[in-house]
Design a protein around this motif. Structure first.
Motif, PDB file in Angstrom:
ATOM      1  N   GLU A 200      -3.941  16.959   9.612  1.00 32.62           N
ATOM      2  CA  GLU A 200      -3.974  17.862   8.453  1.00 32.62           C
ATOM      3  C   GLU A 200      -2.687  17.774   7.649  1.00 32.62           C
ATOM      4  O   GLU A 200      -2.706  17.799   6.420  1.00 32.62           O
ATOM      5  N   LYS A 201      -1.574  17.646   8.350  1.00 34.64           N
ATOM      6  CA  LYS A 201      -0.299  17.544   7.653  1.00 34.64           C
ATOM      7  C   LYS A 201      -0.196  16.212   6.910  1.00 34.64           C
ATOM      8  O   LYS A 201       0.302  16.149   5.782  1.00 34.64           O
ATOM      9  N   LEU A 202      -0.678  15.140   7.530  1.00 32.72           N
ATOM     10  CA  LEU A 202      -0.671  13.831   6.877  1.00 32.72           C
ATOM     11  C   LEU A 202      -1.541  13.852   5.622  1.00 32.72           C
ATOM     12  O   LEU A 202      -1.164  13.295   4.582  1.00 32.72           O
ATOM     13  N   LYS A 203      -2.682  14.513   5.729  1.00 30.84           N
ATOM     14  CA  LYS A 203      -3.563  14.645   4.564  1.00 30.84           C
ATOM     15  C   LYS A 203      -2.860  15.399   3.450  1.00 30.84           C
ATOM     16  O   LYS A 203      -2.934  15.014   2.269  1.00 30.84           O
ATOM     17  N   TYR A 204      -2.145  16.467   3.796  1.00 33.77           N
ATOM     18  CA  TYR A 204      -1.395  17.242   2.806  1.00 33.77           C
ATOM     19  C   TYR A 204      -0.328  16.373   2.147  1.00 33.77           C
ATOM     20  O   TYR A 204      -0.156  16.395   0.924  1.00 33.77           O
ATOM     21  N   TYR A 205       0.406  15.611   2.963  1.00 36.57           N
ATOM     22  CA  TYR A 205       1.453  14.745   2.428  1.00 36.57           C
ATOM     23  C   TYR A 205       0.881  13.730   1.438  1.00 36.57           C
ATOM     24  O   TYR A 205       1.465  13.465   0.388  1.00 36.57           O
ATOM     25  N   GLN A 206      -0.268  13.157   1.785  1.00 31.99           N
ATOM     26  CA  GLN A 206      -0.854  12.144   0.913  1.00 31.99           C
ATOM     27  C   GLN A 206      -1.405  12.760  -0.376  1.00 31.99           C
ATOM     28  O   GLN A 206      -1.243  12.187  -1.454  1.00 31.99           O
ATOM     29  N   GLU A 207      -2.036  13.896  -0.248  1.00 30.61           N
ATOM     30  CA  GLU A 207      -2.601  14.548  -1.437  1.00 30.61           C
ATOM     31  C   GLU A 207      -1.507  14.964  -2.411  1.00 30.61           C
ATOM     32  O   GLU A 207      -1.730  14.990  -3.622  1.00 30.61           O
ATOM     33  N   ASN A 208      -0.311  15.279  -1.887  1.00 28.77           N
ATOM     34  CA  ASN A 208       0.796  15.730  -2.733  1.00 28.77           C
ATOM     35  C   ASN A 208       1.816  14.621  -3.008  1.00 28.77           C
ATOM     36  O   ASN A 208       2.923  14.900  -3.479  1.00 28.77           O
ATOM     37  N   LYS A 209       1.421  13.372  -2.729  1.00 26.23           N
ATOM     38  CA  LYS A 209       2.250  12.198  -3.027  1.00 26.23           C
ATOM     39  C   LYS A 209       3.602  12.227  -2.314  1.00 26.23           C
ATOM     40  O   LYS A 209       4.567  11.619  -2.770  1.00 26.23           O
ATOM     41  N   ILE A 210       3.670  12.956  -1.195  1.00 27.96           N
ATOM     42  CA  ILE A 210       4.893  12.934  -0.392  1.00 27.96           C
ATOM     43  C   ILE A 210       4.912  11.657   0.447  1.00 27.96           C
ATOM     44  O   ILE A 210       5.969  11.098   0.715  1.00 27.96           O
ATOM     45  N   ILE A 211       3.733  11.197   0.836  1.00 28.58           N
ATOM     46  CA  ILE A 211       3.581   9.882   1.462  1.00 28.58           C
ATOM     47  C   ILE A 211       2.607   9.070   0.618  1.00 28.58           C
ATOM     48  O   ILE A 211       1.476   9.495   0.376  1.00 28.58           O
ATOM     49  N   GLU A 212       3.071   7.925   0.146  1.00 29.68           N
ATOM     50  CA  GLU A 212       2.233   7.030  -0.651  1.00 29.68           C
ATOM     51  C   GLU A 212       2.058   5.714   0.104  1.00 29.68           C
ATOM     52  O   GLU A 212       3.019   5.155   0.627  1.00 29.68           O
ATOM     53  N   ILE A 213       0.833   5.235   0.138  1.00 28.74           N
ATOM     54  CA  ILE A 213       0.535   3.936   0.739  1.00 28.74           C
ATOM     55  C   ILE A 213      -0.247   3.158  -0.306  1.00 28.74           C
ATOM     56  O   ILE A 213      -1.343   3.565  -0.697  1.00 28.74           O
ATOM     57  N   ALA A 214       0.318   2.058  -0.776  1.00 32.29           N
ATOM     58  CA  ALA A 214      -0.301   1.369  -1.901  1.00 32.29           C
ATOM     59  C   ALA A 214       0.017  -0.116  -1.881  1.00 32.29           C
ATOM     60  O   ALA A 214       1.030  -0.544  -1.310  1.00 32.29           O
ATOM     61  N   PRO A 215      -0.828  -0.938  -2.517  1.00 29.06           N
ATOM     62  CA  PRO A 215      -0.529  -2.373  -2.649  1.00 29.06           C
ATOM     63  C   PRO A 215       0.753  -2.585  -3.450  1.00 29.06           C
ATOM     64  O   PRO A 215       1.132  -1.747  -4.274  1.00 29.06           O
ATOM     65  N   LEU A 216       1.406  -3.700  -3.226  1.00 31.09           N
ATOM     66  CA  LEU A 216       2.683  -3.989  -3.871  1.00 31.09           C
ATOM     67  C   LEU A 216       2.581  -3.981  -5.396  1.00 31.09           C
ATOM     68  O   LEU A 216       3.520  -3.572  -6.078  1.00 31.09           O
ATOM     69  N   ALA A 217       1.460  -4.413  -5.921  1.00 30.71           N
ATOM     70  CA  ALA A 217       1.302  -4.491  -7.376  1.00 30.71           C
ATOM     71  C   ALA A 217       1.498  -3.129  -8.041  1.00 30.71           C
ATOM     72  O   ALA A 217       1.889  -3.054  -9.209  1.00 30.71           O
ATOM     73  N   TYR A 218       1.244  -2.041  -7.308  1.00 33.73           N
ATOM     74  CA  TYR A 218       1.371  -0.691  -7.869  1.00 33.73           C
ATOM     75  C   TYR A 218       2.831  -0.252  -8.022  1.00 33.73           C
ATOM     76  O   TYR A 218       3.096   0.794  -8.608  1.00 33.73           O
ATOM     77  N   MET A 219       3.769  -1.047  -7.500  1.00 38.77           N
ATOM     78  CA  MET A 219       5.183  -0.677  -7.569  1.00 38.77           C
ATOM     79  C   MET A 219       5.830  -1.074  -8.893  1.00 38.77           C
ATOM     80  O   MET A 219       6.908  -0.592  -9.229  1.00 38.77           O
ATOM     81  N   ARG A 220       5.198  -1.951  -9.648  1.00 37.16           N
ATOM     82  CA  ARG A 220       5.808  -2.469 -10.874  1.00 37.16           C
ATOM     83  C   ARG A 220       6.096  -1.340 -11.861  1.00 37.16           C
ATOM     84  O   ARG A 220       5.273  -0.453 -12.073  1.00 37.16           O
TER      85      ARG A 220
END
Length: 345
Positions: A200-220
């Protein structure tokens, strides 16, 4: 009567308050002269100043405990109330070897000397390259270090990325939208995070962009501030992608770059950005380099033997290529350990 309100931030309410608010009821029972009311993510305390101060101190300790262990138990509340002895979960908190505690209370720490070198390197440097074969714990230890930095409030967010490179299979043939196509590539990262942060805490972190997991192309185009940033599978970056990633680094940021030079999935004519970066950045002050080997493999014992077998084959192929180049250039080559020159007509 005095009133004080405490707001719970970045906290899973069920893990902190307990089922049907049992943890808060337990705390309230210890202070019958005061009222402790839980509504949403707020805890309201009403009573006389000395008692309110004591309750606030206990709640603050419980919040700190939650951020270390990911949950509050009956024994946790008793400990801070002073009505119980020190429990096993509090004994292990004093261990300096612990990186972070898992979502189920387990200890996550370095298991090999080189994993410990990685931990030390991250503490001393803002940019660290971790190199080594599969199974050496590069990703897992890196994610643990990122979670620790977030829990200790050293950073405000975690950003984890991987280059999406097709390894013998085409993304276009996979079902679903882009996220569903890409998520399998990021599955090892999700698995590691789920080991360390309650669901539940991980879900909260992801929904609030505290933890982001994304392909490298999204970093540009981004500047990554106050963040712990991990680039995994970096051997599959192009030189342009690697330069782009490294130059995203903002104030108060930690960057980790993990790679395995034996598993490059780029086209044969494409240089690896990781290999180029290593050649360019060696010797730059403030950058750490940690190399792991088959001795650091923490998976099944056969994985170590598999890694060694492939490494031996790669060394033989590399030697053969060097001999072929030398022969073409008319330089001395070794045959059965002896040097000779290519005979030309």
């Amino acid at each position: 009567m005095v009133e004080k309100v405490i707001t719970l931030e970045n906290i899973s309410l069920i893990d902190f308050l307990g089922t049907e608010n049992q943890n808060i009821k337990q705390l309230a029972a210890a202070f019958p002269s005061s009222k402790i009311i839980s509504r949403g993510n707020e805890i309201k305390i009403q009573g006389q100043t000395p008692e309110i101060t004591k309750i606030h101190e206990i709640l603050s300790s419980l919040i700190d405990h939650y951020h270390k262990f990911g949950k509050i138990t009956h024994n946790s509340v008793n400990r801070y109330l002073g009505t119980d002895g020190v429990t096993d979960e509090e004994v292990i908190v004093t261990s300096p070897d612990v990186i972070v505690y898992g979502s189920k209370g387990g200890i996550i720490k370095a298991k090999t000397p080189n994993q410990q070198k990685l931990v030390d390197a991250v503490e001393k440097n803002d940019l660290v390259f971790a190199l080594g074969p599969a199974g050496t714990g590069k990703t897992y230890v890196s994610v643990a270090l990122a979670v620790r930095a977030l829990k200790n409030k050293e950073v405000k967010k975690i950003i984890i990325s991987r280059p999406v490179v097709e390894a013998g299979e085409s993304l276009g043939f996979l079902p679903g939208d882009m996220k569903e196509k890409v998520d399998p590539y990021l599955r090892p990262i999700y698995d590691a995070l789920e080991d360390m942060i309650p669901v539940e805490k991980l879900k909260y972190y992801q929904e609030n962009k505290i933890i982001e997991i994304a392909p490298l192309a999204y970093m540009r185009g981004r500047t990554l501030n106050n963040a712990f940033v991990l680039l995994d599978e970096a051997q599959n970056t192009t030189p342009a992608q690697m330069k782009m990633f490294l130059t995203r680094m903002g104030p108060n940021a930690k960057l980790m770059v993990n790679g395995d030079w034996s598993q490059v999935d780029l086209p044969r004519n494409q240089r690896s950005g990781l290999m180029e970066a290593l050649n360019i950045l060696r010797g730059v002050k403030g950058i750490g380099f940690v190399e792991m080997s088959a001795e650091d493999v923490v998976r099944h014992r056969l994985v170590r033997d598999i890694v060694n077998a492939y490494s031996k084959l790669e060394e033989e192929r590399r030697a053969a290529r060097e001999e072929a180049k030398a022969a073409e250039a008319g330089e001395p080559v070794k045959v059965n350990g002896r040097s000779r020159r290519k005979v030309t007509e």
